[in-house]
Every structure is written in structure tokens, then in C-alpha cells.
Design a protein around this motif. Sequence first.
Motif, PDB file in Angstrom:
ATOM      1  N   THR A 203     -21.031  31.413   2.239  1.00 60.04           N
ATOM      2  CA  THR A 203     -21.558  30.005   1.690  1.00 60.04           C
ATOM      3  C   THR A 203     -20.387  31.005  -0.064  1.00 60.04           C
ATOM      4  OG1 THR A 203     -23.766  30.666  -0.063  1.00 60.04           O
ATOM      5  CG2 THR A 203     -23.009  28.853   1.981  1.00 60.04           C
ATOM      6  N   PRO A 204     -20.017  30.415  -0.358  1.00 55.37           N
ATOM      7  CA  PRO A 204     -19.348  29.238  -0.916  1.00 55.37           C
ATOM      8  C   PRO A 204     -17.932  29.230   0.501  1.00 55.37           C
ATOM      9  CG  PRO A 204     -18.226  30.060  -2.434  1.00 55.37           C
ATOM     10  CD  PRO A 204     -19.743  31.619  -1.791  1.00 55.37           C
ATOM     11  N   PHE A 205     -17.753  27.686   1.279  1.00 53.58           N
ATOM     12  CA  PHE A 205     -17.049  28.065   2.286  1.00 53.58           C
ATOM     13  C   PHE A 205     -16.111  26.405   2.417  1.00 53.58           C
ATOM     14  CE2 PHE A 205     -21.343  25.823   3.692  1.00 53.58           C
ATOM     15  CZ  PHE A 205     -20.636  24.598   4.386  1.00 53.58           C
ATOM     16  N   PHE A 206     -15.040  26.172   2.882  1.00 53.03           N
ATOM     17  CA  PHE A 206     -14.489  25.065   3.066  1.00 53.03           C
ATOM     18  C   PHE A 206     -14.816  24.516   4.678  1.00 53.03           C
ATOM     19  CE2 PHE A 206     -12.000  27.395  -0.126  1.00 53.03           C
ATOM     20  CZ  PHE A 206     -12.628  26.859  -1.410  1.00 53.03           C
ATOM     21  N   GLU A 233      -5.835  32.935   0.452  1.00 56.98           N
ATOM     22  CA  GLU A 233      -5.687  33.431  -0.599  1.00 56.98           C
ATOM     23  C   GLU A 233      -7.429  32.548  -1.430  1.00 56.98           C
ATOM     24  OE1 GLU A 233      -2.509  34.550  -2.668  1.00 56.98           O
ATOM     25  OE2 GLU A 233      -1.886  34.607  -0.829  1.00 56.98           O
ATOM     26  N   PHE A 234      -7.870  32.123  -1.036  1.00 55.41           N
ATOM     27  CA  PHE A 234      -9.363  32.031  -1.398  1.00 55.41           C
ATOM     28  C   PHE A 234     -10.624  33.303  -0.597  1.00 55.41           C
ATOM     29  CE2 PHE A 234      -7.109  28.869  -2.846  1.00 55.41           C
ATOM     30  CZ  PHE A 234      -7.605  28.338  -4.049  1.00 55.41           C
ATOM     31  N   GLU A 235     -10.500  34.526  -0.821  1.00 53.44           N
ATOM     32  CA  GLU A 235     -10.757  35.521  -0.184  1.00 53.44           C
ATOM     33  C   GLU A 235     -12.304  35.341  -0.349  1.00 53.44           C
ATOM     34  OE1 GLU A 235      -8.813  38.885  -1.941  1.00 53.44           O
ATOM     35  OE2 GLU A 235      -7.307  38.748  -0.901  1.00 53.44           O
ATOM     36  N   ASN A 236     -12.759  34.662  -1.767  1.00 56.09           N
ATOM     37  CA  ASN A 236     -14.307  34.353  -1.621  1.00 56.09           C
ATOM     38  C   ASN A 236     -15.388  33.685  -0.941  1.00 56.09           C
ATOM     39  OD1 ASN A 236     -14.149  36.978  -2.994  1.00 56.09           O
ATOM     40  ND2 ASN A 236     -14.085  35.268  -5.487  1.00 56.09           N
ATOM     41  N   ILE A 335     -12.574  22.527  -6.713  1.00 56.77           N
ATOM     42  CA  ILE A 335     -13.208  23.446  -6.864  1.00 56.77           C
ATOM     43  C   ILE A 335     -13.773  23.063  -8.522  1.00 56.77           C
ATOM     44  CG2 ILE A 335     -13.561  26.154  -7.894  1.00 56.77           C
ATOM     45  CD1 ILE A 335     -12.165  26.643  -5.381  1.00 56.77           C
ATOM     46  N   ASP A 336     -13.301  23.352  -9.787  1.00 58.94           N
ATOM     47  CA  ASP A 336     -13.649  22.639 -11.098  1.00 58.94           C
ATOM     48  C   ASP A 336     -14.233  21.319 -11.138  1.00 58.94           C
ATOM     49  OD1 ASP A 336     -11.536  24.770 -11.828  1.00 58.94           O
ATOM     50  OD2 ASP A 336     -10.297  23.755 -12.587  1.00 58.94           O
ATOM     51  N   TRP A 337     -14.096  20.550 -10.329  1.00 56.18           N
ATOM     52  CA  TRP A 337     -13.743  19.288 -10.326  1.00 56.18           C
ATOM     53  C   TRP A 337     -15.994  19.380  -9.789  1.00 56.18           C
ATOM     54  CZ3 TRP A 337     -16.597  15.779  -6.750  1.00 56.18           C
ATOM     55  CH2 TRP A 337     -16.888  14.835  -6.660  1.00 56.18           C
ATOM     56  N   LYS A 338     -15.916  19.985  -8.907  1.00 51.84           N
ATOM     57  CA  LYS A 338     -17.615  20.161  -8.112  1.00 51.84           C
ATOM     58  C   LYS A 338     -18.728  19.807  -8.886  1.00 51.84           C
ATOM     59  CE  LYS A 338     -19.383  21.631  -3.797  1.00 51.84           C
ATOM     60  NZ  LYS A 338     -21.008  21.375  -4.069  1.00 51.84           N
TER      61      LYS A 338
END
Length: 375
Positions: A203-206, A233-236, A335-338
Amino acid sequence: TLINKMRKISIITGRRADYSRFLPIIKEIEKNNDLEYSLIVTGNHLMEKHGYTIEEIKKDNIKIDYTFEMFIDDEDSGAGMSKALGIAINKLPDILNDQNPDMILSGFDIAANLAITIVGAHMNIPVFHIQGGEVTGTIDESIRHAMSKFAHYHFAANEDACQRLIKLGEIPEHVFDVGCPSIDALLNVKDDRTVLERYNLTTPFFLVLQHPVTTEFGESESQITETLKAISEFENYDSLFILPNNDAGHAKIIDRVKGSERKHVDALGIADYVNLLKRSSGLIGNSSSGIHETPTFNIPTINIGSRQNGRLRSNNVFDSNYNKDEIINAINSAIDWKGNTADKIYGEGNSSSQIVKYLKELDISNNIIQKQITY
């Protein structure tokens, strides 16, 4: 009299997407002495490259009465889809003669269900259709509305869809707002904390599920490429790709995903799908699950492209075109909305019991077979 006779319902499933919605209804039918079902399994369920998901159905202890193969030559084109539909229309009359059902429960916008709806209407068998009246992109839109015109009763997922069915000339008294049965299925799944380990996810993951759009058949490779570029682009963030259904254009998507460094699976059973979804940072792609199902767990959806155009959506959906930068923006918004709460516009998870109540009570005599547009 007819009231005391046990009603036999014929159901067909062609892929995980319709099976997961039929499952809670089948479970509800099993609890009833007035109803029995006969299940036909076809389509992706019998295909190795789509995960041979008939095994899922067996694992759920659901009795299977008939199987037949639709996708004989596995042709990745609109022609291949049309041939498969033709095979289903050809096979089903004999199966229905053998089953001798009192009614057909068909669903959604999937070819096998279109086939049984057309055949049932021709054979004077009352057809009950789930989730008509919704708006989307791709060939699914046309299939769904065609099914509504062949069906005798309609179980719609919200008031918006009900009104659209009535505008299509369906009899208002034959249209029922019952919510979306996939919500019932989601809420029935037991929590499983081992799921991340089993799929080797951190985690975190999509979760990513991007199907081809039949009307954009030639562009599916460039479309999935933009998604892959954006996610990298979302390396984490880790990710798990669920390979697409077999609509025209699927082969290029599968090749690109398998050729990337990304984790992927052919298909997911509903239990694993739900347990992954509710632990994810968002669902990326163009699946109807992103519109119907993610609000239940307040998980954001990054909805890419035209496949779900016009479908009523909750406040957890962030739309994007097939463009790396737009997808990145949508992911950032998600991500901001979560942590927020999504509107539950497709029901609260009690569709199955409502559907089964109507299956027991509604008129299935010849009075309703002869349809006529209402205007």
C-alpha cells in the motif's frame, strides 16, 4: 392456479461482470420455495485467457445447468463479437425448449444476455431485464436499449433510468426502481486481510481495469499506453491491472499490460475484487464498476475516456480523456478526495430481495407478452 406453481427462471451469464450481479439474486431465489432457477454459462467464463471463470461459479456452489461456447474462433473484432452473438441466438432456442422456463431474467448490456432476451421474446417467454435505461458510451449503449425493447419488465437502478425507460415507450407500471444488485454482492463479501499478500501488493496501490471501447477499436493500444505512462509517474504507488473483457480491441491492451512491468491478473473473483477495491487508493480505467460499485466503499474512481459517457455518477468519480497529463490530474484529484463520503445513487444493497419479490408476484400470463410502445 398459476399463483401456486413454482416459477422457473432462466438466467445466462457470459462474464464476471454479469455473474457478480446475478449471484445475490440467485442466492435469494434459492431461499424461496416459489422459485427455481436454471443457469446457462457461456462466453468469457469458458475461455482460458479470461481466467476460465466458470471455476468461480462452481466454487460458489451455484448449480450450472447448461454450457456452450460462444467465441469459437476468438476473433478480436466487431465481426468476432457479431459471430458470437449469432452463435448464442442459434444455441439458446433448443436450451430454452429443454429448460421450459416460466420467465427469463436477463441483465445489463452483455451479448449473451441480449441473445436470451431476443430469443425469449420470440418464444413468448416473459423477460425481466435488470439495469435498463442507463446511458453510456460504446456498443453497450445500443445493446442495453435494444434489450429494453424486447423485455416485458424492467428492474432499473435509479429514478433517472426509470424515467428514461418510460420515455422509450415502456409501460410505466412495468418499470421498477430497485437499485443495482452489484451493491448487494459487494456487501455480502467477507473481509479478507490476506488479500494484499496473495497478490503481492504494497500500500498504497491502484486497481486498474481498462476495457476496449468498441467504437474506438483501433485506438485501444494508444489509450492504454497513456494510462500506463500516467501511473508510472506515481512512484510511491503499487498497482494491479485486471485484464480487460474480450470486446473488440482487447488483444492490444493485454499485450501492452503484459509487456509493462506492472502486476496483472486475468480476472478476479468477486471476493478478491471487493477486498482489493476497498483497500485501494482508487480504481483507474473505464469499468462500470467505477460508477456503480466504488461509492459503496467511498473509494474514488479515475474514469478514462468515453465508455461511461452520460452514466449517472457520484461525487467520487474524476473524469479524464486518454491523455497522460489529464489522467495524472484526475489521479491527484482522487487522492485529495479520498476520505470523503460518496453519494449512494445506485441503491443501498437491497436490490435482490426486491427483484425476487417481483419475480414471484408479477403477471407472467400471455397478457403481457404482446408489447406496444406507449405513445
